[in-house]
Design a protein around this motif. Structure first.
Motif, short mmCIF file in Angstrom:
data_model
loop_
_atom_site.label_atom_id
_atom_site.label_comp_id
_atom_site.label_asym_id
_atom_site.label_seq_id
_atom_site.Cartn_x
_atom_site.Cartn_y
_atom_site.Cartn_z
N VAL A 58 0.48 -0.64 0.15
CA VAL A 58 0.03 -0.12 0.25
C VAL A 58 1.03 1.44 0.04
N LEU A 59 1.94 1.21 1.05
CA LEU A 59 2.87 2.58 1.23
C LEU A 59 3.47 3.05 -0.70
N SER A 60 4.45 1.61 -0.69
CA SER A 60 4.89 1.11 -1.92
C SER A 60 3.95 1.99 -3.44
N VAL A 61 3.16 1.16 -3.49
CA VAL A 61 2.14 2.15 -4.85
C VAL A 61 1.41 3.19 -4.55
N GLY A 62 1.40 3.14 -3.69
CA GLY A 62 0.37 4.70 -3.05
C GLY A 62 2.03 5.46 -3.29
N CYS B 262 4.81 5.71 -4.94
CA CYS B 262 5.04 5.78 -6.64
C CYS B 262 4.03 6.14 -7.67
N TRP B 263 2.77 5.89 -6.93
CA TRP B 263 1.72 6.67 -7.79
C TRP B 263 1.76 8.29 -7.53
N LEU B 264 2.16 8.45 -6.33
CA LEU B 264 2.17 10.36 -5.97
C LEU B 264 3.05 10.79 -6.59
N LEU B 265 4.33 10.14 -6.66
CA LEU B 265 5.52 11.08 -6.48
C LEU B 265 4.93 10.75 -9.02
N GLY B 266 4.66 9.77 -9.20
CA GLY B 266 5.42 9.59 -10.67
C GLY B 266 4.30 10.97 -11.39
N THR B 267 2.89 10.48 -10.74
CA THR B 267 1.96 11.62 -11.42
C THR B 267 2.44 13.09 -11.13
N ALA B 268 2.82 13.32 -10.34
CA ALA B 268 3.97 14.79 -9.50
C ALA B 268 4.11 14.74 -11.34
N LYS C 170 12.62 3.15 -6.90
CA LYS C 170 13.16 2.11 -8.60
C LYS C 170 11.35 1.58 -9.26
N GLY C 171 11.08 2.28 -8.54
CA GLY C 171 9.09 1.68 -9.06
C GLY C 171 8.52 2.98 -9.54
N TRP C 172 8.88 4.47 -8.41
CA TRP C 172 8.02 6.03 -8.97
C TRP C 172 8.11 6.44 -10.51
N TRP D 218 2.82 -6.50 -9.73
CA TRP D 218 4.68 -6.25 -9.01
C TRP D 218 5.48 -5.59 -7.74
N THR D 219 4.72 -5.36 -7.23
CA THR D 219 5.32 -5.25 -5.25
C THR D 219 5.20 -6.05 -4.58
N PHE D 220 3.91 -6.40 -5.15
CA PHE D 220 3.37 -7.65 -3.82
C PHE D 220 3.86 -9.18 -4.12
N ASN D 221 4.01 -9.29 -5.25
CA ASN D 221 5.00 -10.72 -5.94
C ASN D 221 6.81 -10.18 -5.84
N ASP D 222 7.10 -9.15 -5.48
CA ASP D 222 8.06 -8.33 -5.60
C ASP D 222 9.57 -9.29 -4.59
#
Length: 332
Positions: free
Chosen positions: A113-117, A119-125, A204-206, A261-265
């Protein structure tokens, strides 16, 4: 003369009547070729999918019903049948194996949850603020994609050196240069290991989120922003009313891919911590690896893998169902 004319007329009718039937054959053959061509082109991918994924999944499911240990793995086909015993051990939270699996599951959920959130926030911004034309925009876009372009092992090993206790760059900056900590911290063991793992995952994900959102922004007409600006809408109102609603289909796919990707990392925690991850960063992928290859309980490890697969299938199905219903509601 009359007989000849009648005969010619009869032959013309016969030819004209047989022409559709004669043309229908080639037309039907062409239709069959058009229908079969996509399947023919997909055949290599289907064969590879069968050999690389479906066959190993089937073998793993079969192994989960067997009592596979170090003593029977050599001839695993003749190993005794255990039925659902491996699954019972995995889900029994009152037993050590089930309790440890449940702990790693919750750690993985929080980490995902933290990683996906983030990554999405930084990438979108980053994608939104780099839409405007300015000097150096191309250079910034290239630099932002560097973490995504680097091989995973190279990036994680570099971070592992940076998180070293005595001579790592992180402690040098936080403790020696900025004085934010009383003493150098241990980042690869203890509770701080979760922060270290999350930092590497987001770093490495954002850029992937940045790349996907940046591509989605190209499909939003500039006229919408110009009209909103004429109506007095500010930047935040434009992002809220135009950008985010227009990016909803892109974000739906992006969040799902990042989640899987993150859950299975496995690569990130394995390279960062080694074969035995700290308790605070014990992701379920590492836990299944430990159960399978460290303790040689291949049957139990296979059962845990099957349970993980079922969980991801259920979550993915519910997510797709929910997003499709929202899309239909929005269209109405």
């Amino acid at each position: 003369m009359t007989t000849t004319t009648a005969t010619a007329e009869t032959d013309r009718r016969t030819v004209s009547g047989s022409t559709p039937g004669a043309a229908r054959g080639p037309r039907r053959a062409g239709r069959i070729r058009r229908i079969g061509l996509p399947y023919l082109l997909l055949l290599p991918a289907l064969v590879l999918e069968l050999l690389v994924h479906l066959v190993p999944i089937g073998i793993g499911i079969l192994m989960s019903f067997k009592a596979l240990t170090r003593f029977s793995i050599r001839d695993w086909g003749a190993a005794p049948w255990s039925g659902l015993d491996n699954y019972k051990i995995s889900v029994d939270i009152n037993a050590p194996a089930g309790e440890a699996l449940l702990h790693s599951f919750w750690v993985t959920c929080g980490f995902t949850v933290l990683s996906v959130g983030l990554c999405w926030l930084l990438g979108t911004a980053a994608a939104i603020f780099l839409q405007d034309t300015f000097r150096g925009r191309g250079l910034l876009r290239t630099l932002f994609l560097v973490p995504y372009a680097l091989p995973v092992y190279t990036a994680v090993i570099t971070w592992a050196f940076m998180f070293q206790h005595d001579n790592g760059l992180v402690n040098h900056v936080l403790h020696d240069q900025l004085g934010l900590t009383d003493k150098p911290s241990f980042w690869l063991i203890g509770d701080n290991s979760f922060i270290a793992l999350l930092t590497v995952s987001v770093w490495k994900g954002w850029p992937f989120a940045f790349l996907v959102v940046m591509a989605g922004l190209q499909n939003i007409p500039r006229e919408l922003y110009e009209a909103a600006a004429l109506d007095g809408a500010g930047m935040w109102q434009q992002i809220r009313r135009i950008t985010l609603p227009s990016l909803r289909p892109v974000n739906q796919v992006l969040v799902l891919v990042l989640f899987l990707w993150t859950f299975n990392d496995f690569n990130t925690p394995y390279v960062l911590f080694g074969k035995a991850a700290p308790e605070a960063a014990d992701l379920i992928s590492i836990h299944v690896y430990q159960t399978t290859f460290a303790t040689w309980n291949f049957g139990t490890g296979s059962a845990m893998s099957v349970l993980l697969l079922l969980f991801l299938l259920v979550v993915t199905g519910l997510y797709l169902l929910l997003t499709s219903r929202r899309r239909k509601t929005a269209d109405v």
